[in-house]
Design a protein around this motif. Sequence first.
Motif, PDB file in Angstrom:
ATOM      1  N   CYS A  91       7.957   7.628 -28.715  1.00 39.53           N
ATOM      2  CA  CYS A  91       7.367   6.951 -29.874  1.00 39.53           C
ATOM      3  C   CYS A  91       5.892   7.297 -29.990  1.00 39.53           C
ATOM      4  O   CYS A  91       5.320   7.946 -29.127  1.00 39.53           O
ATOM      5  CB  CYS A  91       7.531   5.437 -29.756  1.00 39.53           C
ATOM      6  N   ARG A  92       5.262   6.804 -31.043  1.00 41.84           N
ATOM      7  CA  ARG A  92       3.845   7.029 -31.261  1.00 41.84           C
ATOM      8  C   ARG A  92       3.019   6.083 -30.401  1.00 41.84           C
ATOM      9  O   ARG A  92       3.501   5.105 -29.866  1.00 41.84           O
ATOM     10  CB  ARG A  92       3.504   6.847 -32.746  1.00 41.84           C
ATOM     11  N   THR A  93       1.732   6.358 -30.319  1.00 44.54           N
ATOM     12  CA  THR A  93       0.839   5.581 -29.455  1.00 44.54           C
ATOM     13  C   THR A  93       0.816   4.103 -29.836  1.00 44.54           C
ATOM     14  O   THR A  93       0.685   3.243 -28.983  1.00 44.54           O
ATOM     15  CB  THR A  93      -0.595   6.126 -29.553  1.00 44.54           C
ATOM     16  N   THR A  94       0.909   3.807 -31.121  1.00 40.89           N
ATOM     17  CA  THR A  94       0.749   2.429 -31.579  1.00 40.89           C
ATOM     18  C   THR A  94       2.016   1.597 -31.461  1.00 40.89           C
ATOM     19  O   THR A  94       2.016   0.424 -31.797  1.00 40.89           O
ATOM     20  CB  THR A  94       0.306   2.433 -33.053  1.00 40.89           C
ATOM     21  N   CYS A  95       3.092   2.179 -30.988  1.00 38.36           N
ATOM     22  CA  CYS A  95       4.374   1.467 -30.966  1.00 38.36           C
ATOM     23  C   CYS A  95       4.439   0.464 -29.809  1.00 38.36           C
ATOM     24  O   CYS A  95       4.185   0.827 -28.657  1.00 38.36           O
ATOM     25  CB  CYS A  95       5.505   2.482 -30.840  1.00 38.36           C
ATOM     26  N   PRO A  96       4.798  -0.806 -30.074  1.00 43.30           N
ATOM     27  CA  PRO A  96       4.893  -1.811 -29.000  1.00 43.30           C
ATOM     28  C   PRO A  96       5.947  -1.478 -27.952  1.00 43.30           C
ATOM     29  O   PRO A  96       5.872  -1.965 -26.824  1.00 43.30           O
ATOM     30  CB  PRO A  96       5.271  -3.096 -29.753  1.00 43.30           C
TER      31      PRO A  96
ATOM     32  N   LEU B 192      18.290   8.509 -33.373  1.00 42.86           N
ATOM     33  CA  LEU B 192      17.243   7.520 -33.619  1.00 42.86           C
ATOM     34  C   LEU B 192      16.807   7.528 -35.085  1.00 42.86           C
ATOM     35  O   LEU B 192      16.548   6.470 -35.667  1.00 42.86           O
ATOM     36  CB  LEU B 192      16.050   7.790 -32.699  1.00 42.86           C
ATOM     37  N   ALA B 193      16.740   8.712 -35.676  1.00 40.57           N
ATOM     38  CA  ALA B 193      16.362   8.799 -37.089  1.00 40.57           C
ATOM     39  C   ALA B 193      17.401   8.114 -37.975  1.00 40.57           C
ATOM     40  O   ALA B 193      17.057   7.397 -38.926  1.00 40.57           O
ATOM     41  CB  ALA B 193      16.190  10.260 -37.501  1.00 40.57           C
ATOM     42  N   ALA B 194      18.678   8.316 -37.663  1.00 42.51           N
ATOM     43  CA  ALA B 194      19.743   7.687 -38.450  1.00 42.51           C
ATOM     44  C   ALA B 194      19.696   6.168 -38.322  1.00 42.51           C
ATOM     45  O   ALA B 194      19.881   5.440 -39.317  1.00 42.51           O
ATOM     46  CB  ALA B 194      21.104   8.221 -38.003  1.00 42.51           C
TER      47      ALA B 194
ATOM     48  N   LEU C 173      15.828   0.926 -27.636  1.00 40.24           N
ATOM     49  CA  LEU C 173      15.650   0.666 -29.061  1.00 40.24           C
ATOM     50  C   LEU C 173      14.796  -0.573 -29.307  1.00 40.24           C
ATOM     51  O   LEU C 173      14.893  -1.560 -28.570  1.00 40.24           O
ATOM     52  CB  LEU C 173      17.011   0.471 -29.734  1.00 40.24           C
ATOM     53  N   SER C 174      13.985  -0.507 -30.331  1.00 35.81           N
ATOM     54  CA  SER C 174      13.261  -1.675 -30.821  1.00 35.81           C
ATOM     55  C   SER C 174      13.978  -2.140 -32.086  1.00 35.81           C
ATOM     56  O   SER C 174      13.859  -1.529 -33.152  1.00 35.81           O
ATOM     57  CB  SER C 174      11.803  -1.322 -31.141  1.00 35.81           C
ATOM     58  N   LEU C 175      14.773  -3.215 -31.950  1.00 39.09           N
ATOM     59  CA  LEU C 175      15.638  -3.655 -33.043  1.00 39.09           C
ATOM     60  C   LEU C 175      14.868  -4.442 -34.098  1.00 39.09           C
ATOM     61  O   LEU C 175      13.941  -5.197 -33.771  1.00 39.09           O
ATOM     62  CB  LEU C 175      16.761  -4.531 -32.498  1.00 39.09           C
ATOM     63  N   LYS C 176      15.255  -4.262 -35.338  1.00 41.36           N
ATOM     64  CA  LYS C 176      14.725  -5.108 -36.394  1.00 41.36           C
ATOM     65  C   LYS C 176      15.388  -6.485 -36.301  1.00 41.36           C
ATOM     66  O   LYS C 176      16.490  -6.621 -35.750  1.00 41.36           O
ATOM     67  CB  LYS C 176      14.979  -4.487 -37.765  1.00 41.36           C
ATOM     68  N   GLU C 177      14.729  -7.490 -36.817  1.00 43.74           N
ATOM     69  CA  GLU C 177      15.225  -8.866 -36.700  1.00 43.74           C
ATOM     70  C   GLU C 177      16.625  -8.993 -37.289  1.00 43.74           C
ATOM     71  O   GLU C 177      16.903  -8.546 -38.398  1.00 43.74           O
ATOM     72  CB  GLU C 177      14.270  -9.816 -37.428  1.00 43.74           C
ATOM     73  N   GLY C 178      17.511  -9.583 -36.506  1.00 44.22           N
ATOM     74  CA  GLY C 178      18.878  -9.818 -36.958  1.00 44.22           C
ATOM     75  C   GLY C 178      19.801  -8.626 -36.834  1.00 44.22           C
ATOM     76  O   GLY C 178      20.971  -8.707 -37.216  1.00 44.22           O
TER      77      GLY C 178
ATOM     78  N   GLY D 114      17.964   1.007 -41.139  1.00 44.04           N
ATOM     79  CA  GLY D 114      17.330  -0.290 -41.016  1.00 44.04           C
ATOM     80  C   GLY D 114      17.731  -1.067 -39.780  1.00 44.04           C
ATOM     81  O   GLY D 114      17.499  -2.279 -39.706  1.00 44.04           O
ATOM     82  N   VAL D 115      18.318  -0.389 -38.796  1.00 31.27           N
ATOM     83  CA  VAL D 115      18.754  -1.070 -37.574  1.00 31.27           C
ATOM     84  C   VAL D 115      17.593  -1.203 -36.590  1.00 31.27           C
ATOM     85  O   VAL D 115      17.447  -2.231 -35.927  1.00 31.27           O
ATOM     86  CB  VAL D 115      19.924  -0.306 -36.909  1.00 31.27           C
ATOM     87  N   ILE D 116      16.760  -0.178 -36.484  1.00 30.10           N
ATOM     88  CA  ILE D 116      15.677  -0.189 -35.506  1.00 30.10           C
ATOM     89  C   ILE D 116      14.333   0.092 -36.176  1.00 30.10           C
ATOM     90  O   ILE D 116      14.270   0.678 -37.257  1.00 30.10           O
ATOM     91  CB  ILE D 116      15.906   0.860 -34.390  1.00 30.10           C
ATOM     92  N   ARG D 117      13.285  -0.355 -35.492  1.00 29.98           N
ATOM     93  CA  ARG D 117      11.937   0.024 -35.901  1.00 29.98           C
ATOM     94  C   ARG D 117      11.598   1.402 -35.331  1.00 29.98           C
ATOM     95  O   ARG D 117      10.959   2.220 -35.985  1.00 29.98           O
ATOM     96  CB  ARG D 117      10.922  -0.998 -35.399  1.00 29.98           C
TER      97      ARG D 117
END
Length: 321
Positions: free
Chosen positions: A53-58, A24-26, A99-104, A31-34
């Motif tokens: 994930c942290r508490t604030t993560c969607p 997940l860190a890699a 995973l929470s993917l970044k746009e695109g 820049g693949v995931i949030r």
Amino acid sequence: MDCLRLAEALLEARGRQEVFRRALAALEEAGVIRCGEAYWVGEGLSLFQMQACRTTCPLVAHSRTLAEEALRRGERVEEGPFVALPVRQGAKTLAVVVLSLKEGQKPPEALPALLLLALKRPGLELAGRLLTAQEEERRRVGRELHDGVGSLLTAALLTLKVAEKRPEKLPEARKRVAEALEEVRRLSRELRIPLLDDLGLKEALARYLETYAKNGLKVEAHLEVPPLPKEKEVALFRVVQEALTNVLRHAKAQRVRVRLWREGDRLFGVVEDDGVGFDPEKTPASVGLLGMQERVQSLGGSFLVHAAPGQGTRVEFGVPL
């Protein structure tokens, strides 16, 4: 994403949790995931969270549902920017990453296969548990010796040098040596936490906070702690203990607030002070902060520090139950 870099990151992992954490860190660094979470599939197809994930993560509100659906189907499941990928060996699902993917962005096609290879390395889990336990304890003792006993003995040595020409300084040197001796005794006591064995994490922390409050700080505590495995109790006690030690040493605070609470299948914690704070961008991470982060990550959790000059420091962590 360069899959070779991902494979290299996984190669050094020493346990299941570290496999997921490194993966997940890699992906985040590339820049693949949030962010992302990971689950291990236990007996009866039950899901055990290995990386949170942290508490604030969607992602938190969707993660387990998506993981359960991917496990049921045995295939990839998508919902908006979130995707759940099963890691399968033949017809059996060993784990699920969400995973929470970044746009695109898309997850690497080889990700499940690389995770499977890393997870099936011979002796991975046993070696990981032994090495992690040994190294964590060595690091903690090393930090205590360096920060506590080392500084006291250095002060005593300097005072003795002065006393060679000014004998009236000898009582001060004796005082410094006595302080170092008391620090060694304290460290010896803390290598084992008998209160945890007898009373559990909640009561052990409550007793520790009573002692901590004698340093002149106002302590506010709200502890909601469910029954936990002993290794988690020890790790979380050490995290809170280290956070409070940092407050005493550096924060110049008047008030500190400690909170632990359960939310769903996770335990969250906060240690917050009203001290001088610091600038995280300009201040290198201390050994203590890195140690806390390592402990939380070893439990499959996430660790975050909020700080600003003049605005105090807030340490947050969350771990799967």
